[in-house]
Design a protein around this motif. Structure first.
Motif, PDB file in Angstrom:
ATOM      1  N   VAL A 119       0.847  -1.188   0.000  1.00  0.00           N
ATOM      2  CA  VAL A 119       0.000   0.000   0.000  1.00  0.00           C
ATOM      3  C   VAL A 119       0.883   1.238   0.000  1.00  0.00           C
ATOM      4  O   VAL A 119       2.092   1.160   0.241  1.00  0.00           O
ATOM      5  N   ASP A 120       0.247   2.381  -0.239  1.00  0.00           N
ATOM      6  CA  ASP A 120       0.967   3.652  -0.285  1.00  0.00           C
ATOM      7  C   ASP A 120       0.712   4.539   0.925  1.00  0.00           C
ATOM      8  O   ASP A 120       1.518   5.433   1.217  1.00  0.00           O
ATOM      9  N   LEU A 121      -0.409   4.319   1.604  1.00  0.00           N
ATOM     10  CA  LEU A 121      -0.831   5.156   2.720  1.00  0.00           C
ATOM     11  C   LEU A 121      -1.470   4.251   3.765  1.00  0.00           C
ATOM     12  O   LEU A 121      -2.208   3.318   3.418  1.00  0.00           O
ATOM     13  N   ILE A 122      -1.238   4.529   5.046  1.00  0.00           N
ATOM     14  CA  ILE A 122      -1.757   3.678   6.116  1.00  0.00           C
ATOM     15  C   ILE A 122      -2.302   4.551   7.232  1.00  0.00           C
ATOM     16  O   ILE A 122      -1.669   5.544   7.623  1.00  0.00           O
ATOM     17  N   SER A 123      -3.465   4.189   7.752  1.00  0.00           N
ATOM     18  CA  SER A 123      -3.971   4.819   8.973  1.00  0.00           C
ATOM     19  C   SER A 123      -4.509   3.752   9.908  1.00  0.00           C
ATOM     20  O   SER A 123      -5.002   2.708   9.477  1.00  0.00           O
ATOM     21  N   VAL A 124      -4.388   4.046  11.198  1.00  0.00           N
ATOM     22  CA  VAL A 124      -4.825   3.121  12.247  1.00  0.00           C
ATOM     23  C   VAL A 124      -5.616   3.933  13.257  1.00  0.00           C
ATOM     24  O   VAL A 124      -5.093   4.884  13.853  1.00  0.00           O
ATOM     25  N   LYS A 125      -6.879   3.573  13.445  1.00  0.00           N
ATOM     26  CA  LYS A 125      -7.735   4.261  14.406  1.00  0.00           C
ATOM     27  C   LYS A 125      -7.848   3.381  15.652  1.00  0.00           C
ATOM     28  O   LYS A 125      -8.381   2.275  15.592  1.00  0.00           O
ATOM     29  N   ILE A 126      -7.340   3.877  16.741  1.00  0.00           N
ATOM     30  CA  ILE A 126      -7.125   3.057  17.939  1.00  0.00           C
ATOM     31  C   ILE A 126      -7.944   3.598  19.107  1.00  0.00           C
ATOM     32  O   ILE A 126      -7.911   4.808  19.372  1.00  0.00           O
ATOM     33  N   GLY A 127      -8.646   2.711  19.824  1.00  0.00           N
ATOM     34  CA  GLY A 127      -9.182   3.133  21.109  1.00  0.00           C
ATOM     35  C   GLY A 127     -10.515   2.573  21.528  1.00  0.00           C
ATOM     36  O   GLY A 127     -10.625   1.956  22.590  1.00  0.00           O
ATOM     37  N   ILE A 128     -11.575   2.795  20.735  1.00  0.00           N
ATOM     38  CA  ILE A 128     -12.905   2.520  21.262  1.00  0.00           C
ATOM     39  C   ILE A 128     -13.109   1.046  21.574  1.00  0.00           C
ATOM     40  O   ILE A 128     -13.703   0.696  22.606  1.00  0.00           O
ATOM     41  N   ASN A 129     -12.616   0.137  20.723  1.00  0.00           N
ATOM     42  CA  ASN A 129     -12.826  -1.288  21.004  1.00  0.00           C
ATOM     43  C   ASN A 129     -12.056  -1.756  22.229  1.00  0.00           C
ATOM     44  O   ASN A 129     -12.484  -2.685  22.931  1.00  0.00           O
ATOM     45  N   LEU A 130     -10.912  -1.138  22.506  1.00  0.00           N
ATOM     46  CA  LEU A 130     -10.158  -1.500  23.705  1.00  0.00           C
ATOM     47  C   LEU A 130     -10.944  -1.165  24.957  1.00  0.00           C
ATOM     48  O   LEU A 130     -10.889  -1.891  25.963  1.00  0.00           O
TER      49      LEU A 130
END
Length: 395
Positions: free
Chosen positions: A230-241
């Motif tokens: 891939v060329d771009l990566i994002s990770v959304k972290i928090g609510i499920n934890l």
């Protein structure tokens, strides 16, 4: 389908699909998966199995002169004991990048879940057909985005003109990982989830690893992201934890470092964006777990409450504000040696003013209007100007 000649039948193959990381050949057809088989084998969790098999972001992409299209597919819907039937998943039709139709498939299996006991069973049903009968004349690029809230086995296309795989768009590929909010929650359709809308506005190809209930910093998810070109990566972290109450602060910080370290093994200089949680008032300062409130289930209303105690923060239980503080600090620390690592406070996508106007219907998940707003906001903050994925900055 009614045409002067017999319709052209085109089996669904990998060449016609985008956004899936694995394809399973079944007795009926081809089932897209968003995690490869080796990752699915590393933890036998029913929620994860269901989420990754729901093809959020997966779409058929082909070029044709057809004016009528039918797709045979076997869906598996989810139903909940004691609740009214959930709306059918929908297929979004795009022609030359513009939405022109939306339809649901008939028939299919039903996966029945009893939320009170945790039991589940699947009731079989027949193969169905989704129809798009009136398309513009002439050669065109067609995308059929698959439902984000149903798994599906794709069987065949029937058209009144030949079909060929869409050519490579030449656009950058963006992989995004997050929770049910990224998966789709209550978006108006699969092309209207906030990541799909942001991808459209940003002019990129989407691989959506939004996994409802399963954004838990799993090492196998990090390895999948590491190994996917891939060329771009994002990770959304928090609510499920917080939802699942799976770790304390002591474990959280090293787990985030480890997740990012793994991603960086395969993408050492790729623009990488860490996104903290959007506003969720029930968990801003109250730890999880999240618990369902069944009192309105008979009327089709399911809401969630925070079952933790704010006093437990002293023992390291996580809240959304604690997570935001730690992610901001952690990214600032790492970015000193990693200039392509960036941070976005999720409240920039949905914050207090947005909640006053568009409250979360079930206290956790945004509605269709909020998905649209979040997609617009993300595109404006990330894909334009000085944003981390803006053309002048993205590698």
């Amino acid at each position: 389908m009614h045409t002067e000649s017999e319709p052209i039948i085109t089996p669904v193959t990998a060449a016609l699909l985008r956004g899936a990381l694995d394809l399973e050949h079944t007795a009926h057809g081809l089932r897209p998966h968003r995690l490869p088989a080796w990752a699915r084998a590393q933890y036998a969790d029913g929620q994860l199995a269901m989420a990754q098999a729901q093809p959020s972001g997966v779409r058929l992409a082909f070029r044709t002169r057809a004016t009528t299209i039918e797709l045979d597919a076997l869906r598996t819907k989810t139903a909940y004991v004691g609740a009214p039937p959930r709306p059918d998943g929908v297929y979004d039709l795009l022609v030359d990048g513009r939405p022109v139709g939306q339809a649901a498939v008939t028939g299919g299996n039903v996966h029945v879940v009893d939320m009170a006991t945790g039991s589940a069973e699947t009731r079989p049903g027949p193969v169905g057909t989704v129809r798009f009968p009136v398309l513009p004349e002439g050669a065109k690029d067609v995308e059929i985005w698959l439902p984000y809230n149903e798994s599906t086995e794709l069987i065949a296309l029937r058209t009144d003109a030949p079909v060929e795989p869409a050519p490579d768009s030449g656009r950058k590929v963006w992989m995004h990982h997050g929770s049910s909010i990224s998966h789709g929650s209550e978006a108006a359709g699969p092309a209207s989830t906030w990541p799909a809308r942001a991808a459209s506005l940003g002019g990129v190809e989407l691989i959506n690893l939004g996994l409802a209930g399963s954004a838990l910093l799993d090492p196998f998810t990090a390895r999948v992201m590491r190994d996917t070109p891939v060329d771009l990566i994002s990770v959304k972290i928090g609510i499920n934890l917080v939802n699942a109450d799976v770790m304390r602060l002591r474990a959280f910080v090293p787990a985030v470092h480890g997740f990012l370290d793994t991603v960086r093994e395969g993408h050492p200089t790729t623009p990488l964006l860490v996104v903290s949680p959007i506003l969720c008032p029930i968990h801003e300062d109250t730890p999880g777990p999240s618990a369902p409130d069944f009192s309105g289930l008979g009327e089709g209303r399911l809401r969630f409450v925070a079952a933790g105690d704010p006093a437990e923060r002293a023992a390291g239980k996580l809240t959304l504000q604690v997570i935001r503080d730690e992610l901001s600090r952690l990214v600032a620390q790492r970015s000193a040696d990693d200039p392509n690592l960036h941070y976005l406070d999720g409240r920039g996508l949905y914050g207090e003013a947005d909640h006053a106007e568009l409250p979360l219907p079930d206290q956790l998940h945004p509605d269709a209007a909020t998905h649209r707003r979040m997609g617009d906001r993300f595109a404006g903050l990330v894909f334009t100007g000085d944003g981390p994925f803006a053309p002048g900055r993205a590698a």
